[in-house]
Design a protein around this motif. Sequence first.
Motif, short mmCIF file in Angstrom:
data_model
loop_
_atom_site.label_atom_id
_atom_site.label_comp_id
_atom_site.label_asym_id
_atom_site.label_seq_id
_atom_site.Cartn_x
_atom_site.Cartn_y
_atom_site.Cartn_z
N ASP A 99 30.86 -4.94 -21.42
CA ASP A 99 30.13 -6.16 -21.82
C ASP A 99 28.74 -6.05 -21.20
N VAL A 100 27.74 -5.77 -22.03
CA VAL A 100 26.38 -5.49 -21.56
C VAL A 100 25.47 -6.67 -21.85
N THR A 101 24.83 -7.18 -20.81
CA THR A 101 23.87 -8.28 -20.94
C THR A 101 22.49 -7.77 -20.56
N PRO A 102 21.52 -7.81 -21.47
CA PRO A 102 20.17 -7.32 -21.16
C PRO A 102 19.54 -8.12 -20.02
N PRO A 103 18.56 -7.57 -19.32
CA PRO A 103 17.90 -8.29 -18.22
C PRO A 103 17.35 -9.64 -18.68
N ASN A 104 17.57 -10.65 -17.85
CA ASN A 104 17.07 -12.01 -18.08
C ASN A 104 17.68 -12.70 -19.30
N GLU A 105 18.80 -12.17 -19.78
CA GLU A 105 19.55 -12.81 -20.86
C GLU A 105 20.88 -13.32 -20.30
N THR A 106 21.49 -14.25 -21.00
CA THR A 106 22.76 -14.82 -20.54
C THR A 106 23.92 -14.49 -21.48
N VAL A 107 23.61 -13.88 -22.61
CA VAL A 107 24.65 -13.52 -23.59
C VAL A 107 24.76 -12.00 -23.65
#
Length: 225
Positions: free
Chosen positions: A181-189
């Motif tokens: 489950d990968v969440t990009p930097p500064n994202e919450t989804v």
Amino acid sequence: MRAKKTPALALVVAAAALSLTACNSSDGSSASASTSTSTTASGSTGASTSTTGGTSTGGQGSTSGSSSGSGKGSGTAGQAQSSTSAPRCKTDKLAPSATAGGIKGEIVVNLKNTGSTKCSMHGFPGVQLVGPDGLGDTGPDAARSDASASTVTIGAGEETRFLLHFSQDTSGSGKKYTRLDVTPPNETVGEIVNLNDLAITVSPSSGTVPDVIVDPVGYHVGSGK
């Protein structure tokens, strides 16, 4: 009688001359001493003023220069970055995928920009191990490495990457995870990435040593070559 008065008169004149000479000598020595003392005092005062002034000015100059230089430099750099940086990359405009790394215990995660304009990222992504049963079957979050993060900008159709390091458990009692489950930097989804044959197996209890470590984005920027 005239012969006897002449020596007496000469003595008086000589005495007067000696007295005048003594006075002149005394006045000259005093004036010289006074001049010398004044000069010495003036020199001492000048030296003291010069030393004190030099130290004070130097210290202020160094402090002022450092403060002014740092402040102006940071401000200019911030404005330049702000005026040229792209908007932040959003999760729904990124297509993640995973490939094998160059060494054992390493996975390369690609983040491709599927949008029509360039975007930027800075920092560490969030990564959580996910088992074959879905989001209800989750493992540990990846710990951050000591690597320094930098801002990366990717154009439309381009990608950036980051590395995931892990210690594969071979004892037979470890837990197998088939997705990330990968969440990009500064994202919450986050977005699910299938590992396929790159499944990660970690020990059910690793103590204080992290099983999975993630690097910041920016391992690669450009096309998918």
